[in-house]
Scaffold this motif. Structure first.
Motif, mmCIF file in Angstrom:
data_model
loop_
_atom_site.group_PDB
_atom_site.id
_atom_site.type_symbol
_atom_site.label_atom_id
_atom_site.label_comp_id
_atom_site.label_asym_id
_atom_site.label_seq_id
_atom_site.Cartn_x
_atom_site.Cartn_y
_atom_site.Cartn_z
ATOM 1 N N LEU A 1 -8.629 -2.864 -7.881
ATOM 2 C CA LEU A 1 -8.714 -2.162 -6.604
ATOM 3 C C LEU A 1 -8.478 -3.116 -5.441
ATOM 4 O O LEU A 1 -7.739 -2.802 -4.494
ATOM 5 N N ALA A 2 -9.083 -4.292 -5.485
ATOM 6 C CA ALA A 2 -8.923 -5.260 -4.398
ATOM 7 C C ALA A 2 -7.476 -5.739 -4.282
ATOM 8 O O ALA A 2 -6.974 -5.986 -3.176
ATOM 9 N N LEU A 3 -6.802 -5.884 -5.413
ATOM 10 C CA LEU A 3 -5.421 -6.374 -5.400
ATOM 11 C C LEU A 3 -4.429 -5.296 -4.985
ATOM 12 O O LEU A 3 -3.553 -5.534 -4.138
ATOM 13 N N LEU A 4 -4.544 -4.107 -5.561
ATOM 14 C CA LEU A 4 -3.501 -3.087 -5.408
ATOM 15 C C LEU A 4 -3.820 -2.028 -4.357
ATOM 16 O O LEU A 4 -2.905 -1.446 -3.793
ATOM 17 N N LYS A 5 -5.063 -1.727 -4.118
ATOM 18 C CA LYS A 5 -5.548 -0.912 -3.004
ATOM 19 C C LYS A 5 -5.100 0.567 -3.067
ATOM 20 O O LYS A 5 -4.034 0.896 -3.557
ATOM 21 N N HIS A 6 -5.989 1.398 -2.527
ATOM 22 C CA HIS A 6 -5.690 2.818 -2.367
ATOM 23 C C HIS A 6 -4.515 2.982 -1.396
ATOM 24 O O HIS A 6 -4.467 2.342 -0.347
ATOM 25 N N ARG A 7 -3.606 3.895 -1.715
ATOM 26 C CA ARG A 7 -2.511 4.216 -0.791
ATOM 27 C C ARG A 7 -2.983 5.289 0.188
ATOM 28 O O ARG A 7 -3.365 6.389 -0.227
ATOM 29 N N VAL A 8 -2.970 4.972 1.466
ATOM 30 C CA VAL A 8 -3.374 5.913 2.510
ATOM 31 C C VAL A 8 -2.436 5.767 3.705
ATOM 32 O O VAL A 8 -1.772 4.739 3.876
ATOM 33 N N ASN A 9 -2.406 6.785 4.545
ATOM 34 C CA ASN A 9 -1.569 6.726 5.739
ATOM 35 C C ASN A 9 -2.232 5.964 6.877
ATOM 36 O O ASN A 9 -1.552 5.340 7.696
ATOM 37 N N GLU A 10 -3.557 5.997 6.942
ATOM 38 C CA GLU A 10 -4.300 5.291 7.987
ATOM 39 C C GLU A 10 -5.424 4.495 7.319
ATOM 40 O O GLU A 10 -6.517 5.005 7.102
ATOM 41 N N PRO A 11 -5.188 3.224 6.953
ATOM 42 C CA PRO A 11 -6.227 2.434 6.272
ATOM 43 C C PRO A 11 -7.494 2.302 7.108
ATOM 44 O O PRO A 11 -7.434 2.139 8.330
ATOM 45 N N GLU A 12 -8.618 2.378 6.428
ATOM 46 C CA GLU A 12 -9.911 2.228 7.072
ATOM 47 C C GLU A 12 -10.361 0.774 6.960
ATOM 48 O O GLU A 12 -10.287 0.167 5.878
ATOM 49 N N ALA A 13 -10.844 0.239 8.044
ATOM 50 C CA ALA A 13 -11.282 -1.164 8.047
ATOM 51 C C ALA A 13 -12.432 -1.358 7.069
ATOM 52 O O ALA A 13 -13.335 -0.528 6.962
ATOM 53 N N GLY A 14 -12.366 -2.478 6.323
ATOM 54 C CA GLY A 14 -13.437 -2.819 5.403
ATOM 55 C C GLY A 14 -13.380 -2.079 4.081
ATOM 56 O O GLY A 14 -14.283 -2.230 3.250
ATOM 57 N N VAL A 15 -12.349 -1.289 3.870
ATOM 58 C CA VAL A 15 -12.185 -0.526 2.630
ATOM 59 C C VAL A 15 -10.882 -0.987 1.970
ATOM 60 O O VAL A 15 -9.900 -1.262 2.671
ATOM 61 N N PRO A 16 -10.839 -1.108 0.627
ATOM 62 C CA PRO A 16 -9.594 -1.558 -0.028
ATOM 63 C C PRO A 16 -8.504 -0.485 0.029
ATOM 64 O O PRO A 16 -8.189 0.187 -0.956
ATOM 65 N N GLU A 17 -7.954 -0.298 1.229
ATOM 66 C CA GLU A 17 -6.888 0.659 1.463
ATOM 67 C C GLU A 17 -5.707 -0.042 2.115
ATOM 68 O O GLU A 17 -5.873 -1.019 2.838
ATOM 69 N N ASP A 18 -4.517 0.520 1.853
ATOM 70 C CA ASP A 18 -3.322 -0.074 2.439
ATOM 71 C C ASP A 18 -2.245 1.000 2.530
ATOM 72 O O ASP A 18 -2.177 1.892 1.673
ATOM 73 N N LEU A 19 -1.423 0.879 3.552
ATOM 74 C CA LEU A 19 -0.326 1.838 3.715
ATOM 75 C C LEU A 19 0.580 1.861 2.496
ATOM 76 O O LEU A 19 1.118 2.905 2.121
#
Length: 790
Positions: A455-473
């Motif tokens: 999760l930390a490496l590949l991250k959730h795909r989202v349109n608007e990443p939330e700070a402090g959460v493993p998310e990325d465009l």
């Protein structure tokens, strides 16, 4: 008047039931002008020749489709068919197939106009007659069909006669290369389309950068499930090719109007998809020119978005609504009857229906000279230096073999979570293969399932990443609380590397999608053209036994049992028992091609019992001895699953203290031990020597399995010596809010139950092996806590 103008007038006049409405004419004229200005088409004559050819190809293909349902042969001269020319029992999904003709010809037209071969997928696989008819006419057929179907009267008549002929050969396989749905013998097909709604979930994840895909969708499937409307959440110009959905809006299911029509039709649908981030356009679905225009317009929109340095996601993805009526071009159009048999009677026995059929065929007739000219116009692949549609890249995936890092093997005797070990290896695996597009299907529980590193490496795909959460465009993890949608992200990404992780109980919701993929891949293998995409693992964890605390809804081993019902060479089911066997199993899956594999993995800490060498030997044979040897054992304890292995070892130790010799054998992949059901599966399963060495004949056995015992006994029939010598323990559909020992006790799978079963098959006295408190506990009249080993 110029040659181009003359040919345009020929196209403008339409043909048969195909007419070009004012809006379509204006759009197409502008398209042709733009293509010429861009240098993509030489001149008007070239473009309008193709456009007019599409009308004629569409009419003939519709005629062939109608003949495939009702007739044994077709007469290309236009002569009337007689009573004996019709089938005794007509069959076919005629209405949808007639609609698909216009869509598929429109797709071919878009390809020919631009000199570019796009991929295609058809969600409504029962409309295969349309694809087969067009393919036979254009000559773009599969190897199995070559020499059998072609554009000649004989070849098309054979196509009609074969359709729903139910022909079967001596091996119990179809005797003709033609089925009721799309299959490996349907040139260019990538999916059966037997389950409505799955193409809608997969198409956005299919094309790689530089590729383009047209996805034919069903308005009936619009009601099937949610998830297709999330496509704008997932598409990124940086890592995806263009995907153009074409909704065939014919307004009817089998027995009634679709929800879309009940709500308001095309305009209602356009507004609905607009709310979900799409940019819809409504076109005439009766006209292949309109559909071709829409495909090219959609791609221009995506090109412009991708080229914009200030682009913001979600992208306004194109959505083509091809408005038509079910069964257009044939009697019964727009009615419920159009779905299957649009005529109210059988032309073979009903003269009035025979007359109506012949009249309708005449309306679709194209003189042979015109047909040949149309087909010649579409035979432009060599001149345009592009592949046939059947050779589009999505139909022939062969990604480079991935690099498989050497695992950091756990030390035997240490304790740890198998999921943590998998996570650590998978992170290194992902880093080692940056050129293979990665998709992780995740229904929301990746971190709690101990894949935090992934999760930390590949991250959730989202349109608007939330700070402090493993998310990325541009994250590679497709997360949604919809098991089918996230599994489709992985299964659609056949040009890359994939993984699906789920709770075991909820993975059952993926079963239809997974089974469709398995069946199609298996049929490709049978056809001698095995799928070459990299195998896709489904890891199911938080499983039946360790999810004891969450009530019986979370305690369900069905997914593994169901997948064991499919052919084991394509549908693998593995039961790792520790970190080393889990990593070895996953690594082995990624070394394969064209397989789906379900790994049933515990996430709680367990003892690592296999070292690197023995773990890989276990992978090789599907089973291995852990304690003792059956050659000198009095009873063989066979474990499938980590908690089952723990209980088997406790039972072995208890028996040893009493002077009884039991060996413990682990079965990792039961499909390797089954009785093969055909020659392909026979190449996959263990040979008789391996099986007899691992499981000597006549030795009393107790099988303790993660699954229900009865289906596992069927799979392991080769090692079953009968009820007197073999007992199987497993999940017996008992559950509740328990802990792990409680689940084991409720399902009669504790070490004491194993000892009791061993006494039965070995002919020992249970009174000698178990004390009174232990016996009353397993007999259901004592205290379960008396079985706890402290």
């Amino acid at each position: 008047m110029t040659t181009g103008s003359i040919i345009r007038q020929r196209w403008f006049a339409g043909h048969g039931p195909i007419v070009h409405h004012e809006e379509t004419v204006a759009r197409v004229d502008a398209l042709v002008a733009g293509l010429i200005a861009d240098g993509r088409v030489a001149d008007e004559a070239t473009a309008y020749t193709l456009l007019a050819a599409a009308d004629r190809l569409g009419c003939v293909a519709m005629n062939v489709v109608a003949h495939m349902t009702y007739a044994k042969r077709i007469d290309l001269s236009g002569a009337l068919l007689a009573e004996e020319d019709f089938k005794l029992t007509p069959e076919g999904h005629t209405g949808g197939s007639l609609n698909m003709v216009q869509a598929f010809v429109g797709y071919l037209l878009a390809n020919a106009l631009t000199g570019s071969t796009r991929g295609w997928i058809m969600g409504q696989g029962h409309c295969v007659a349309a694809i087969e008819a067009v393919n036979a006419l254009t000559g773009d057929i599969s190897p199995a069909q070559r020499g059998r179907y072609d554009r000649s009267e004989e070849g098309l008549s054979r196509l009609c006669a074969d359709f729903y002929s139910y022909a079967i050969n001596a091996q119990g396989l179809p005797a003709v290369p033609l089925g009721s749905h799309a299959g490996p013998n349907t040139a260019g097909a990538v999916s059966e389309g037997g389950y409505l709604g799955f193409a809608e979930l997969q198409y956005i994840h299919m094309p790689l950068p530089g590729e383009s895909l047209v996805a034919f969708l069903s308005d009936g499937a619009f009601e099937e499930q949610r998830g297709p409307d999330w496509a704008p959440r997932w598409w990124r110009a940086q890592d995806s090719g263009f995907a153009v959905p074409v909704m065939i809006l014919n307004g009817r299911r089998i027995e009634q109007r679709t929800q879309i029509m009940q709500e308001g039709g095309a305009q209602w649908l356009a507004e609905d998809v607009r709310h979900n981030g799409f940019d819809p356009v409504i076109v005439d679905g009766r006209d292949p020119s309109a559909i071709a225009w829409a495909i090219l317009k959609a791609e221009d929109t995506l090109h412009a978005f991708a080229a914009d340095p200030d682009r913001r996601y979600p992208a306004p993805l194109p959505y083509v609504i091809a408005e038509t009526e079910k069964g257009f071009g044939f009697p019964g159009a727009g009615s419920n009857a159009a779905h299957n048999l649009p005529l109210s009677g059988n032309p073979h026995t009903d003269a009035a229906m025979r007359g109506l059929f012949n009249e309708s065929a005449a309306a679709l007739f194209v003189p042979p000279v015109e047909l040949n000219a149309a087909l010649d116009a579409f035979a432009c692949h060599a001149a345009q230096q592009r592949p046939l549609e059947s050779a589009n890249p999505m139909a022939h995936r062969y990604p480079a073999a991935p690099k498989l890092p050497e695992p950091c093997w756990e030390t035997p005797g240490s304790e740890g979570s198998a999921m943590t070990a998998l996570d650590q290896w998978f992170v290194e695996f992902a880093k080692a293969n940056p050129d293979l597009r990665m998709r992780i299907g995740n229904p929301d529980e990746l971190a709690s399932n101990k894949m935090g590193g992934t999760l930390a490496l590949l991250k959730h795909r989202v349109n608007e990443p939330e700070a402090g959460v493993p998310e990325d465009l541009h994250g590679a993890i497709i997360t949604a609380l919809n098991e089918e949608a996230v599994a489709a992200a992985a299964l659609g990404n056949k040009g890359g590397l994939n993984l699906v992780v789920s709770y075991e109980a909820f993975a059952v919701k993926m079963l239809g999608l997974i089974r469709q993929e398995i069946i199609f891949a298996r049929h490709q293998r049978q056809a001698g053209r095995p799928a070459d995409w990299l195998s896709v693992p489904l890891i199911v964890t938080s499983h039946t036994w360790e999810n004891a605390k969450n009530e019986q809804s979370h305690q369900d081993p069905t997914i593994g049992e169901a997948l064991l019902g499919e052919m084991s060479d394509t549908s693998r089911v593995l039961f790792p028992v520790d970190g080393n066997t889990a990593v070895a199993a996953l690594r082995d899956v990624y070394a394969g091609r064209g397989q789906l594999a379900c790994l049933i993995v515990s996430k709680r800490d367990v003892e690592n019992r296999f070292d690197a060498e023995s773990a890989q030997r276990l992978i090789r044979d599907g089973a291995a001895h852990l304690i003792g040897n059956p050659a000198n054992a009095e009873v063989q304890l066979i474990a499938l699953g980590a908690y089952q292995l723990d209980e088997a070892i406790k039972a072995q130790q208890h028996l040893a203290e009493l002077g009884k010799c039991a060996c413990v054998t682990v079965v990792l992949e039961p499909g390797r031990l089954r009785i093969p059901r055909d020659a392909i599966e026979a190449e996959f399963v263990d040979d008789d020597v391996t099986v007899s060495t691992l499981f000597p004949s006549g030795l009393p056995r107790v099988i303790v399995t993660h699954t229900r015992p009865e289906p596992m006994l069927g799979i392991l029939r080769r090692i079953d010596s009968g009820p007197a010598k073999t007992r199987a323990l497993g999940y017996i559909s008992r559950g509740g809010t328990f802990d792990v020992p409680g689940m084991l006790f409720a399902n009669r799978c504790t070490w004491a139950h194993v000892v009791d079963a061993a006494a039965t098959v070995a002919g020992w006295s249970r009174e000698v092996l178990l004390d009174r408190a232990q016996r009353t506990a397993i007999d259901g009249i004592g205290d379960p806590s008396d079985l706890l080993i402290r």
